[in-house]
Design a protein around this motif. Structure first.
Motif, PDB file in Angstrom:
ATOM      1  N   THR A  84       0.862  -1.168   0.000  1.00 20.02           N
ATOM      2  CA  THR A  84       0.000   0.000   0.000  1.00 20.02           C
ATOM      3  C   THR A  84       0.900   1.220   0.000  1.00 20.02           C
ATOM      4  O   THR A  84       1.804   1.314   0.837  1.00 20.02           O
ATOM      5  CB  THR A  84      -0.911   0.013   1.234  1.00 20.02           C
ATOM      6  OG1 THR A  84      -1.704  -1.172   1.285  1.00 20.02           O
ATOM      7  CG2 THR A  84      -1.809   1.235   1.254  1.00 20.02           C
ATOM      8  N   ILE A  85       0.661   2.155  -0.910  1.00 18.63           N
ATOM      9  CA  ILE A  85       1.481   3.347  -1.073  1.00 18.63           C
ATOM     10  C   ILE A  85       0.934   4.454  -0.183  1.00 18.63           C
ATOM     11  O   ILE A  85      -0.271   4.715  -0.183  1.00 18.63           O
ATOM     12  CB  ILE A  85       1.483   3.785  -2.548  1.00 18.63           C
ATOM     13  CG1 ILE A  85       2.034   2.671  -3.436  1.00 18.63           C
ATOM     14  CG2 ILE A  85       2.258   5.080  -2.728  1.00 18.63           C
ATOM     15  CD1 ILE A  85       3.460   2.281  -3.138  1.00 18.63           C
ATOM     16  N   ARG A  86       1.848   5.131   0.553  1.00 14.38           N
ATOM     17  CA  ARG A  86       1.397   6.141   1.507  1.00 14.38           C
ATOM     18  C   ARG A  86       2.007   7.527   1.297  1.00 14.38           C
ATOM     19  O   ARG A  86       1.671   8.445   2.042  1.00 14.38           O
ATOM     20  CB  ARG A  86       1.653   5.660   2.943  1.00 14.38           C
ATOM     21  CG  ARG A  86       0.821   4.434   3.304  1.00 14.38           C
ATOM     22  CD  ARG A  86       1.022   3.971   4.734  1.00 14.38           C
ATOM     23  NE  ARG A  86       0.095   2.904   5.062  1.00 14.38           N
ATOM     24  CZ  ARG A  86       0.292   1.608   4.837  1.00 14.38           C
ATOM     25  NH1 ARG A  86       1.442   1.214   4.274  1.00 14.38           N
ATOM     26  NH2 ARG A  86      -0.619   0.706   5.149  1.00 14.38           N
ATOM     27  N   THR A  87       2.878   7.690   0.338  1.00 13.99           N
ATOM     28  CA  THR A  87       3.461   8.997   0.048  1.00 13.99           C
ATOM     29  C   THR A  87       3.681   9.127  -1.462  1.00 13.99           C
ATOM     30  O   THR A  87       3.835   8.112  -2.162  1.00 13.99           O
ATOM     31  CB  THR A  87       4.820   9.207   0.744  1.00 13.99           C
ATOM     32  OG1 THR A  87       5.796   8.338   0.147  1.00 13.99           O
ATOM     33  CG2 THR A  87       4.732   8.954   2.245  1.00 13.99           C
ATOM     34  N   PRO A  88       3.740  10.358  -1.975  1.00 13.42           N
ATOM     35  CA  PRO A  88       4.059  10.537  -3.392  1.00 13.42           C
ATOM     36  C   PRO A  88       5.424   9.953  -3.756  1.00 13.42           C
ATOM     37  O   PRO A  88       5.606   9.449  -4.875  1.00 13.42           O
ATOM     38  CB  PRO A  88       4.037  12.058  -3.562  1.00 13.42           C
ATOM     39  CG  PRO A  88       3.144  12.559  -2.473  1.00 13.42           C
ATOM     40  CD  PRO A  88       3.397  11.638  -1.322  1.00 13.42           C
ATOM     41  N   GLN A  89       6.374  10.005  -2.841  1.00 12.72           N
ATOM     42  CA  GLN A  89       7.698   9.462  -3.102  1.00 12.72           C
ATOM     43  C   GLN A  89       7.638   7.945  -3.284  1.00 12.72           C
ATOM     44  O   GLN A  89       8.285   7.383  -4.192  1.00 12.72           O
ATOM     45  CB  GLN A  89       8.664   9.837  -1.977  1.00 12.72           C
ATOM     46  CG  GLN A  89       8.953  11.326  -1.858  1.00 12.72           C
ATOM     47  CD  GLN A  89       7.815  12.127  -1.230  1.00 12.72           C
ATOM     48  OE1 GLN A  89       6.960  11.570  -0.524  1.00 12.72           O
ATOM     49  NE2 GLN A  89       7.818  13.436  -1.476  1.00 12.72           N
ATOM     50  N   GLN A  90       6.888   7.276  -2.418  1.00 19.13           N
ATOM     51  CA  GLN A  90       6.709   5.834  -2.575  1.00 19.13           C
ATOM     52  C   GLN A  90       6.018   5.510  -3.894  1.00 19.13           C
ATOM     53  O   GLN A  90       6.373   4.532  -4.570  1.00 19.13           O
ATOM     54  CB  GLN A  90       5.880   5.284  -1.408  1.00 19.13           C
ATOM     55  CG  GLN A  90       6.588   5.262  -0.071  1.00 19.13           C
ATOM     56  CD  GLN A  90       5.695   4.736   1.045  1.00 19.13           C
ATOM     57  OE1 GLN A  90       4.511   4.426   0.829  1.00 19.13           O
ATOM     58  NE2 GLN A  90       6.251   4.654   2.244  1.00 19.13           N
ATOM     59  N   GLU A  91       5.052   6.325  -4.256  1.00 15.82           N
ATOM     60  CA  GLU A  91       4.341   6.082  -5.510  1.00 15.82           C
ATOM     61  C   GLU A  91       5.280   6.184  -6.709  1.00 15.82           C
ATOM     62  O   GLU A  91       5.256   5.334  -7.619  1.00 15.82           O
ATOM     63  CB  GLU A  91       3.186   7.068  -5.669  1.00 15.82           C
ATOM     64  CG  GLU A  91       2.426   6.858  -6.969  1.00 15.82           C
ATOM     65  CD  GLU A  91       1.236   7.784  -7.143  1.00 15.82           C
ATOM     66  OE1 GLU A  91       0.677   7.794  -8.259  1.00 15.82           O
ATOM     67  OE2 GLU A  91       0.862   8.482  -6.187  1.00 15.82           O
ATOM     68  N   ALA A  92       6.107   7.222  -6.733  1.00 17.25           N
ATOM     69  CA  ALA A  92       7.032   7.400  -7.852  1.00 17.25           C
ATOM     70  C   ALA A  92       7.967   6.207  -7.989  1.00 17.25           C
ATOM     71  O   ALA A  92       8.254   5.734  -9.102  1.00 17.25           O
ATOM     72  CB  ALA A  92       7.834   8.687  -7.661  1.00 17.25           C
ATOM     73  N   LEU A  93       8.441   5.693  -6.866  1.00 10.28           N
ATOM     74  CA  LEU A  93       9.334   4.536  -6.884  1.00 10.28           C
ATOM     75  C   LEU A  93       8.582   3.288  -7.352  1.00 10.28           C
ATOM     76  O   LEU A  93       9.082   2.520  -8.184  1.00 10.28           O
ATOM     77  CB  LEU A  93       9.918   4.320  -5.485  1.00 10.28           C
ATOM     78  CG  LEU A  93      11.009   3.256  -5.351  1.00 10.28           C
ATOM     79  CD1 LEU A  93      12.229   3.624  -6.187  1.00 10.28           C
ATOM     80  CD2 LEU A  93      11.406   3.096  -3.873  1.00 10.28           C
ATOM     81  N   ALA A  94       7.379   3.087  -6.829  1.00 13.94           N
ATOM     82  CA  ALA A  94       6.608   1.896  -7.185  1.00 13.94           C
ATOM     83  C   ALA A  94       6.259   1.874  -8.664  1.00 13.94           C
ATOM     84  O   ALA A  94       6.261   0.813  -9.310  1.00 13.94           O
ATOM     85  CB  ALA A  94       5.336   1.831  -6.345  1.00 13.94           C
ATOM     86  N   ARG A  95       5.977   3.025  -9.228  1.00 19.16           N
ATOM     87  CA  ARG A  95       5.562   3.083 -10.631  1.00 19.16           C
ATOM     88  C   ARG A  95       6.694   2.756 -11.600  1.00 19.16           C
ATOM     89  O   ARG A  95       6.448   2.602 -12.796  1.00 19.16           O
ATOM     90  CB  ARG A  95       4.944   4.438 -10.941  1.00 19.16           C
ATOM     91  CG  ARG A  95       3.527   4.594 -10.370  1.00 19.16           C
ATOM     92  CD  ARG A  95       2.835   5.829 -10.884  1.00 19.16           C
ATOM     93  NE  ARG A  95       1.481   5.957 -10.376  1.00 19.16           N
ATOM     94  CZ  ARG A  95       0.407   5.343 -10.883  1.00 19.16           C
ATOM     95  NH1 ARG A  95       0.555   4.520 -11.911  1.00 19.16           N
ATOM     96  NH2 ARG A  95      -0.784   5.539 -10.362  1.00 19.16           N
ATOM     97  N   GLN A  96       7.896   2.611 -11.101  1.00 17.58           N
ATOM     98  CA  GLN A  96       8.973   2.120 -11.962  1.00 17.58           C
ATOM     99  C   GLN A  96       8.742   0.658 -12.340  1.00 17.58           C
ATOM    100  O   GLN A  96       9.297   0.170 -13.329  1.00 17.58           O
ATOM    101  CB  GLN A  96      10.318   2.288 -11.257  1.00 17.58           C
ATOM    102  CG  GLN A  96      10.707   3.738 -11.016  1.00 17.58           C
ATOM    103  CD  GLN A  96      12.031   3.878 -10.296  1.00 17.58           C
ATOM    104  OE1 GLN A  96      12.877   2.982 -10.334  1.00 17.58           O
ATOM    105  NE2 GLN A  96      12.234   5.000  -9.625  1.00 17.58           N
ATOM    106  N   VAL A  97       7.931  -0.024 -11.535  1.00 15.63           N
ATOM    107  CA  VAL A  97       7.600  -1.428 -11.799  1.00 15.63           C
ATOM    108  C   VAL A  97       6.098  -1.608 -12.019  1.00 15.63           C
ATOM    109  O   VAL A  97       5.671  -2.269 -12.969  1.00 15.63           O
ATOM    110  CB  VAL A  97       8.059  -2.327 -10.634  1.00 15.63           C
ATOM    111  CG1 VAL A  97       7.602  -3.777 -10.851  1.00 15.63           C
ATOM    112  CG2 VAL A  97       9.558  -2.246 -10.443  1.00 15.63           C
TER     113      VAL A  97
END
Length: 255
Positions: free
Chosen positions: A227-240
């Motif tokens: 579960t993504i909780r910050t914009p920074q985590q989202e940006a990293l997750a969207r690499q995959v």
């Protein structure tokens, strides 16, 4: 395999709907779903089974954390659960049918069936059947998923036309103490993807670099994460990941 509607890959998915108890929107509530719709987000919800066989929109197996009551969800009939107030809001626990009537196809939905076995094994099929029955006349974009591959296999048999996937993770012992080492090791490798004819996984976000995730993506699987909780985590997750399940902030909508 049956593929997801494109809308499920476009709009970020509000985890347990767009919940915020400070604003009167408990997780998995109709108020949280209405907020997600207003923002244009997709909705991720969880299902548990009532004693009389209804699919209830609720995450936990017991009532303690999310209501003022105690005891197991499955020990209560649907009407009783509908009258148990969710902490932080002014509504009871909704049925899946009520949630579908509210959403009415306005945004896509990703629906997780919680394991009813305890060891990720074959269940009695009641929650799977209740879920499929509720969705019988629903025309909105939807995907069904579970950590339990046997439940996904049952969904395949009951409703082959509804897209389905597996919720997956690294199955660390500290997070899954109820499972045996052997079960954790088996599920960690996502061995059932082809058997259950899944088209997607929703994988734990901090484990997205696992080679098996890359293999499935290369084979054409859609990849979600939780579960993504910050914009920074989202940006990293969207690499995959093709899409994210988020909470605690407002994810950016596609332009």
């Amino acid at each position: 395999m049956t593929r997801l509607h494109r809308s499920l890959l476009d709009a970020p998915l509000a985890h347990r709907a767009l919940h915020d108890v400070a604003d009167g929107r408990p997780e998995n509530s109709c108020a949280a779903a209405q907020a997600a719709i207003a923002h244009g987000y997709g909705i991720e919800i969880d299902l548990q089974l009532s004693r009389d066989g209804a699919a209830m929109v609720f995450h936990d197996y017991d009532l303690n954390r999310l209501t003022s009551k105690s005891g197991l969800v499955i020990e209560q009939d649907a009407d009783a659960l509908r009258n148990i107030a969710l902490t932080g809001g002014d509504e009871g626990i909704p049925t899946l049918s009520e949630m579908l009537d509210l959403v009415a196809g306005r945004v896509p939905m990703l629906i997780e069936l919680k394991d009813q076995h305890g060891q990720m094994g074959v269940t009695d099929g009641r929650l799977e059947a209740a879920t499929v029955a509720a969705l019988h006349c629903y025309s909105g974009a939807v995907g069904l998923m579970s950590f339990n591959p046997e439940m996904v296999a049952k969904l395949r048999d009951l409703a082959p036309g509804i897209p389905r996937g597996l919720v997956t993770s690294p199955y660390r012992e500290k997070n899954w103490p109820e499972l045996t080492d052997a079960i954790r090791a088996r599920l960690r490798d996502i061995p059932d993807f082809d058997r259950v004819e899944a088209s997607f996984i929703s994988h734990q976000a901090d484990d997205l670099l696992r080679p098996r995730v890359a293999d499935l993506k290369a084979q054409g699987a859609d990849i979600f994460c939780w579960t993504i909780r910050t914009p920074q985590q989202e940006a990293l997750a969207r690499q995959v990941a093709d899409n994210v399940t988020f909470e605690s902030y407002l994810a950016q909508l596609p332009s």
